[in-house]
Enzyme design. Structure first.
Site, PDB file in Angstrom:
ATOM      1  N   LEU A 189      37.371  41.791  33.736  1.00 21.58           N
ATOM      2  CA  LEU A 189      37.931  43.107  34.014  1.00 21.58           C
ATOM      3  C   LEU A 189      38.518  43.050  35.422  1.00 21.58           C
ATOM      4  CD1 LEU A 189      35.100  45.540  32.775  1.00 21.58           C
ATOM      5  CD2 LEU A 189      37.248  45.013  31.601  1.00 21.58           C
ATOM      6  N   ASP A 190      39.598  43.791  35.661  1.00 22.04           N
ATOM      7  CA  ASP A 190      40.168  43.848  37.004  1.00 22.04           C
ATOM      8  C   ASP A 190      39.123  44.340  37.993  1.00 22.04           C
ATOM      9  OD1 ASP A 190      42.585  43.057  35.968  1.00 22.04           O
ATOM     10  OD2 ASP A 190      43.468  45.061  35.978  1.00 22.04           O
ATOM     11  N   VAL A 191      39.296  43.994  39.249  1.00 19.74           N
ATOM     12  CA  VAL A 191      38.326  44.379  40.275  1.00 19.74           C
ATOM     13  C   VAL A 191      38.143  45.897  40.324  1.00 19.74           C
ATOM     14  CG1 VAL A 191      40.110  44.342  42.088  1.00 19.74           C
ATOM     15  CG2 VAL A 191      37.696  44.149  42.719  1.00 19.74           C
ATOM     16  N   THR A 196      38.435  48.014  37.852  1.00 19.16           N
ATOM     17  CA  THR A 196      38.044  48.559  36.550  1.00 19.16           C
ATOM     18  C   THR A 196      36.542  48.427  36.366  1.00 19.16           C
ATOM     19  OG1 THR A 196      40.182  47.922  35.613  1.00 19.16           O
ATOM     20  CG2 THR A 196      38.424  48.452  34.058  1.00 19.16           C
TER      21      THR A 196
END
Length: 318
Positions: free
Chosen positions: A139-141, A143
């Protein structure tokens, strides 16, 4: 141009060499492994297009290189708290908070989910490499939400195949700027590295991007925002953020892709509330996958973080 950035034009004498071999020979004091890592992460383009290490260079090819920073050889254990949603002998399901990087990489060597996992669990598969113990997806940082982690090589291989075959169901809650006119829709647009900004991704032509498919459904409407339920069939870097920005409804709080929409919000107080979020309004709320050994369909959910829930309540009271 920085010391770790290079722009190279292939000469006729070098035509036919593998891309990784050519770059390793052309850039002094840089290992072929580091070159290969840069290619794999999309930090190398040939004529503005990402390609593979095995690509045979041609005379006149214009190659842009942005080398990843040197990183540690393995994720070191760190006593970072993590929220466990489920655990058995094969898998761990965690609720990743916003602001936490998934694993060490360029410019980040500590404070990641991988560092926390190594500390809390004696057994994690190394199938993904020593920097990514147990990591199957990311997951993106910015998110938050549900992630599954593999304890065994068997689980890692099975889950990786499920993700590759698009059998894993991933659902997100996303708040976007503006009023989304259709109650539901799909965004089918290739994604690749933005040729004008290497930090960003962008919708690209089919020949220079990777297929990406996103579905959305309106969950709730507000005066200046729309709350969406979002599902993805592919897992490209920044996929939801790029696709929603592409349809002119970027995520609230996403400074990278919002195209200045945050500044157009009516009312200084509301603009201040968005700024205080300090993150994109994107939460991976639900994950469904088949258990690697039993075949049982696993459905795990993570509650909406308090900051996001409070922001929605504020909008409902307006």
């Amino acid at each position: 141009m920085r010391d770790d950035e290079f722009s190279i034009t292939v000469s006729p004498a070098d035509a036919g060499l593998r891309l990784d071999a050519y770059l390793a020979a052309s850039i002094a004091a840089v290992s072929r492994a580091r070159i290969q890592r840069a290619i794999a992460t999309g930090a190398v383009t040939v004529n503005d297009t990402e390609t593979k290490s095995s690509y045979k260079v041609r005379a006149g090819d214009q190659i842009e290189v942005e080398l990843p920073s040197l990183i540690p050889l393995e994720a070191a254990p760190e006593p970072i708290p993590i929220e466990i949603l489920f655990e058995d002998e094969q898998v761990i399901v965690v609720n990743k908070p916003a602001g936490m990087v998934v694993h060490p990489g360029a410019g980040v060597s500590s404070g990641t989910l991988a560092n926390a996992l190594v500390y809390h669990f004696d057994r994690l598969t190394a199938a993904g490499g020593p920097l990514r113990p147990g990591i199957v997806h990311r997951l993106d940082v910015g998110t938050s939400g549900v992630m599954v982690v593999a304890k065994t090589e068997e689980a890692h291989n099975d889950l990786s195949q499920q993700f590759a075959e698009r059998r894993v169901e991933k659902r997100y809650l996303a708040l976007v700027y503006g009023s989304v006119l259709t109650s539901e829709g799909r965004i089918d647009a290739p994604i690749g590295r933005d040729p004008r900004n290497r930090v960003r991704m962008a919708v690209r032509p089919a020949e220079s991007g990777r297929p990406a498919l996103t579905f959305y459904r309106v969950h709730e409407r507000f005066e200046e925002f729309t709350l969406l339920d979002v599902g993805i069939k592919t897992g490209r870097t920044h996929q939801i953020r790029v696709h929603l920005a592409h349809i002119k409804h970027p995520l609230v709080g996403d400074a990278t892709y919002d195209s200045g929409r945050g500044k157009s919000i009516r009312g200084a107080r509301l603009r201040g509330e968005v700024a205080r979020l300090g993150r994109p309004f994107l939460h991976a709320g639900d994950l469904r996958f088949s258990h690697p050994t039993t075949g049982e369909m696993m459905s795990l959910s993570a509650p909406v973080p308090a900051a996001l829930a409070e922001f929605l309540e504020m909008l409902r009271r307006r």
